[in-house]
Write a protein that holds these residues in place. Structure first.
Motif, short mmCIF file in Angstrom:
data_model
loop_
_atom_site.label_atom_id
_atom_site.label_comp_id
_atom_site.label_asym_id
_atom_site.label_seq_id
_atom_site.Cartn_x
_atom_site.Cartn_y
_atom_site.Cartn_z
N PHE A 1 6.58 -46.59 -56.51
CA PHE A 1 5.77 -45.94 -55.49
C PHE A 1 5.95 -46.69 -54.18
CE2 PHE A 1 3.11 -49.13 -57.48
CZ PHE A 1 2.51 -49.77 -56.41
N SER A 2 5.69 -45.99 -53.08
CA SER A 2 5.76 -46.59 -51.75
C SER A 2 4.55 -46.15 -50.95
CB SER A 2 7.03 -46.14 -51.02
OG SER A 2 8.17 -46.62 -51.68
N VAL A 3 3.96 -47.10 -50.23
CA VAL A 3 2.83 -46.83 -49.34
C VAL A 3 3.00 -47.66 -48.09
CG1 VAL A 3 1.21 -46.25 -51.20
CG2 VAL A 3 1.39 -48.60 -50.42
N THR A 4 2.21 -47.38 -47.07
CA THR A 4 2.21 -48.17 -45.84
C THR A 4 0.82 -48.74 -45.64
OG1 THR A 4 3.91 -46.75 -44.90
CG2 THR A 4 2.67 -48.13 -43.36
N SER A 5 0.74 -50.04 -45.37
CA SER A 5 -0.55 -50.70 -45.16
C SER A 5 -1.14 -50.30 -43.81
CB SER A 5 -0.38 -52.22 -45.21
OG SER A 5 0.22 -52.68 -44.01
N GLU A 6 -2.41 -50.65 -43.61
CA GLU A 6 -3.06 -50.39 -42.33
C GLU A 6 -2.35 -51.11 -41.18
OE1 GLU A 6 -7.16 -51.46 -42.81
OE2 GLU A 6 -7.56 -49.76 -44.14
N GLN A 7 -1.67 -52.23 -41.49
CA GLN A 7 -0.93 -52.98 -40.47
C GLN A 7 0.49 -52.44 -40.28
OE1 GLN A 7 -2.26 -54.48 -43.25
NE2 GLN A 7 -3.60 -56.13 -42.62
N GLY A 8 0.85 -51.37 -40.99
CA GLY A 8 2.18 -50.77 -40.85
C GLY A 8 3.25 -51.43 -41.71
N ILE A 9 2.85 -52.22 -42.69
CA ILE A 9 3.80 -52.88 -43.58
C ILE A 9 4.12 -51.93 -44.73
CG2 ILE A 9 4.20 -54.84 -45.13
CD1 ILE A 9 2.14 -56.39 -43.40
N GLY A 10 5.40 -51.69 -44.96
CA GLY A 10 5.81 -50.87 -46.09
C GLY A 10 5.66 -51.66 -47.38
N ILE A 11 5.00 -51.06 -48.36
CA ILE A 11 4.75 -51.70 -49.66
C ILE A 11 5.43 -50.84 -50.72
CG2 ILE A 11 2.99 -52.46 -51.31
CD1 ILE A 11 2.72 -53.91 -48.64
N ASN A 12 6.27 -51.46 -51.53
CA ASN A 12 6.93 -50.76 -52.63
C ASN A 12 6.49 -51.39 -53.93
OD1 ASN A 12 8.72 -49.01 -51.04
ND2 ASN A 12 9.54 -50.97 -50.34
N GLY A 13 6.10 -50.55 -54.88
CA GLY A 13 5.66 -51.02 -56.18
C GLY A 13 6.61 -50.56 -57.26
N ASN A 14 6.70 -51.35 -58.32
CA ASN A 14 7.56 -51.01 -59.44
C ASN A 14 6.85 -51.38 -60.73
OD1 ASN A 14 9.60 -51.39 -61.54
ND2 ASN A 14 11.05 -50.97 -59.91
N ILE A 15 6.75 -50.40 -61.63
CA ILE A 15 6.12 -50.59 -62.93
C ILE A 15 7.19 -50.30 -63.97
CG2 ILE A 15 4.31 -49.78 -64.50
CD1 ILE A 15 2.78 -48.90 -61.89
#
Length: 187
Positions: free
Chosen positions: A5-19
Motif C-alpha cells: 500500500f502507499s499513502v502520503t503523510s500530512e507532511q507530504g512524505i510518501g509512505i509505502n507499506g509491505n505485508i
C-alpha cells in the motif's frame, strides 16, 4: 505475492507499506478498521483509532494471520517514526522494530514486551525510533508471534528533531511571557 500500500503523510512524505503473503490458506487480505465499543471491534488501542491489520484466518483463537514483518518505507528520510502495535489473540508478546537508512544499513533494532486485550484503553505498546539526523528510510515491525496478525495505528513521523538548546530557549521565552502577563494583571 506480498500486499502493498502507499499513502502520503500530512507532511507530504510518501509512505509505502509491505505485508508478506499469507502461507496459510483462508487468510484475509490486510484490512483497515476502526476500534469501537460493541458492536465494533474492540482492541487495546484507543476507542476510535483506525487500525491497519495484516489479515487473519477467521476462526477460534488463536487465529493465524499473515507472517511477520510489516515493512514501512518513507520516500525521504525522517528523524523519528513510531506507532502503537498489538498482536491478534495474544495477551503477551515481544514487539520489535528495526530502522534502516536509504542504503539499507541497519541504524538500530529494539524490542519490548507488549500486550493485547479488548479493553479499548490505549494500552497498546508504542514502538518507535529517533535519530539526531533525518536518516531513517525504512522501518520493519515484527513480533514474537510471527504467524499471528499484527495491528498498528497511525504512524507518527518527524522530519527533524529540534535542537535541545532551541527547546530550552522556547521554554524560557514562554515562561518569561507567562510571568510578564501575571505581573501585568497583578500590577
Amino acid at each position: 505475492m506480498p500486499k502493498s500500500f502507499s499513502v502520503t503523510s500530512e507532511q507530504g512524505i510518501g509512505i509505502n507499506g509491505n505485508i508478506p503473503p499469507a502461507t496459510t490458506p483462508g487468510v484475509t487480505p490486510p484490512l483497515l478498521f476502526q476500534t469501537l465499543p460493541s458492536p465494533g471491534i474492540p482492541t487495546n488501542f484507543a476507542s476510535g483509532d483506525f487500525i491497519l491489520f495484516t489479515g487473519l484466518r477467521p476462526g477460534p483463537p488463536p487465529a493465524l494471520g499473515n507472517p511477520d514483518p510489516l515493512t514501512i518505507t518513507c520516500d525521504r528520510p525522517v528523524a523519528a517514526a513510531g506507532t502503537q502495535i498489538a498482536v491478534d489473540d495474544t495477551f503477551l508478546f515481544t514487539a520489535s522494530i528495526s530502522a534502516f537508512d536509504s542504503n539499507n544499513n541497519l541504524l538500530g533494532s529494539f524490542s519490548t514486551q507488549g500486550t493485547s486485550s479488548l479493553a479499548l484503553d490505549n494500552s497498546a505498546q508504542f514502538l518507535g525510533v529517533r535519530s539526531d539526523t533525518a536518516n531513517i528510510s525504512r522501518l520493519v515491525y515484527s513480533s514474537s508471534e510471527g504467524s499471528r496478525a499484527l495491528g498498528i495505528n497511525s504512524l507518527s513521523i518527524a522530519e527533524a528533531v529540534p535542537e535541545p538548546s532551541n527547546i530550552a530557549a522556547l521554554a524560557v521565552a514562554g515562561l518569561g511571557l507567562f510571568v510578564f502577563k501575571i505581573k501585568k494583571r497583578l500590577g
